[in-house]
Design an enzyme around this catalytic site. Structure first.
Site, PDB file in Angstrom:
ATOM      1  N   CYS A 139       0.818  -1.224   0.000  1.00  0.00           N
ATOM      2  CA  CYS A 139       0.000   0.000   0.000  1.00  0.00           C
ATOM      3  C   CYS A 139       0.847   1.267   0.000  1.00  0.00           C
ATOM      4  CB  CYS A 139      -0.961  -0.019   1.174  1.00  0.00           C
ATOM      5  SG  CYS A 139      -2.236  -1.272   0.960  1.00  0.00           S
ATOM      6  N   HIS A 140       1.821   1.358   0.916  1.00  0.00           N
ATOM      7  CA  HIS A 140       2.640   2.582   0.971  1.00  0.00           C
ATOM      8  C   HIS A 140       4.116   2.269   1.161  1.00  0.00           C
ATOM      9  CE1 HIS A 140      -1.445   3.418   2.589  1.00  0.00           C
ATOM     10  NE2 HIS A 140      -1.397   4.363   1.675  1.00  0.00           N
ATOM     11  N   GLY A 141       4.502   1.016   0.976  1.00  0.00           N
ATOM     12  CA  GLY A 141       5.926   0.682   0.925  1.00  0.00           C
ATOM     13  C   GLY A 141       6.626   0.380   2.245  1.00  0.00           C
TER      14      GLY A 141
END
Ligand code: FES
Length: 177
Positions: A139-141
């Site tokens: 999703c955001h690393g």
């Protein structure tokens, strides 16, 4: 009938008894009404029977090969059960993770070869994917190591632990320490 006659009648013992009876009956009806109105709220605070029945889950871990992760469900959440290799164990024992949320590996496992964690990213709750070096959240690393410790934000915390115990070498009980 004059006003004074009517006042006198209100003071009679029968009239007082009648008034007391009516007051008590009104209170009783109001009480029943309050309980009836409150019941759905009180009842909704009790855990549903399907939640209670799943508060503990027995898992067969005998089939999980070394190096493999099995994802199971506990209380509607994914749980990663990771059978770690000797190399992964010693690498995790040699570090406390990152400065974001440092923690000794020993404090995260009951047995070094088994890591058991909630499989939800501590940022916004996506399910991270297993990689060689740990987990990656698509999703955001965010990145986690093989102890489930956060290595790269935005996730602020290590993967959460949960209560569990070993019932035998091949059986795990999730939900009860
Ligand atoms: S939910 Fe995992 S990094 Fe945002």
């Amino acid at each position: 009938m004059s006003t004074s006659e009517s006042d006198n009648e209100a003071d009679l013992p029968e009239a007082k008894d009648r008034r007391h009876f009516l007051e008590k009956a009104t209170c009783a009806v109001a009480g029943v009404g309050i309980v009836a109105a409150a019941w759905p709220f009180v009842s909704s605070m009790n855990p549903a029977s399907n939640v209670l029945s799943k508060s503990t889950v027995e898992i067969d871990i005998g089939s999980i090969k070394t190096g493999e992760v099995k994802t199971v469900e506990w209380q509607s959440k994914p749980v990663f059960i990771f059978h770690r290799t000797p190399t992964q164990i010693s690498a995790m024992q040699d570090s406390t993770g990152s400065e974001i949320d440092p923690q000794a590996d020993d404090d995260r496992v009951l047995k070094p070869e088994w890591l058991v964690v909630i499989g939800l990213c501590t940022h916004l709750g996506c399910v991270p994917s297993k990689k060689q070096e740990g987990w990656f959240c698509p999703c955001h690393g965010s990145r986690y190591d093989n102890s489930g410790r956060i290595l790269r934000s935005p996730a602020p915390k290590n993967l959460h632990l949960l209560p569990y115990q070993f019932l035998s070498a091949d059986k795990l009980l999730l939900g009860k320490a």
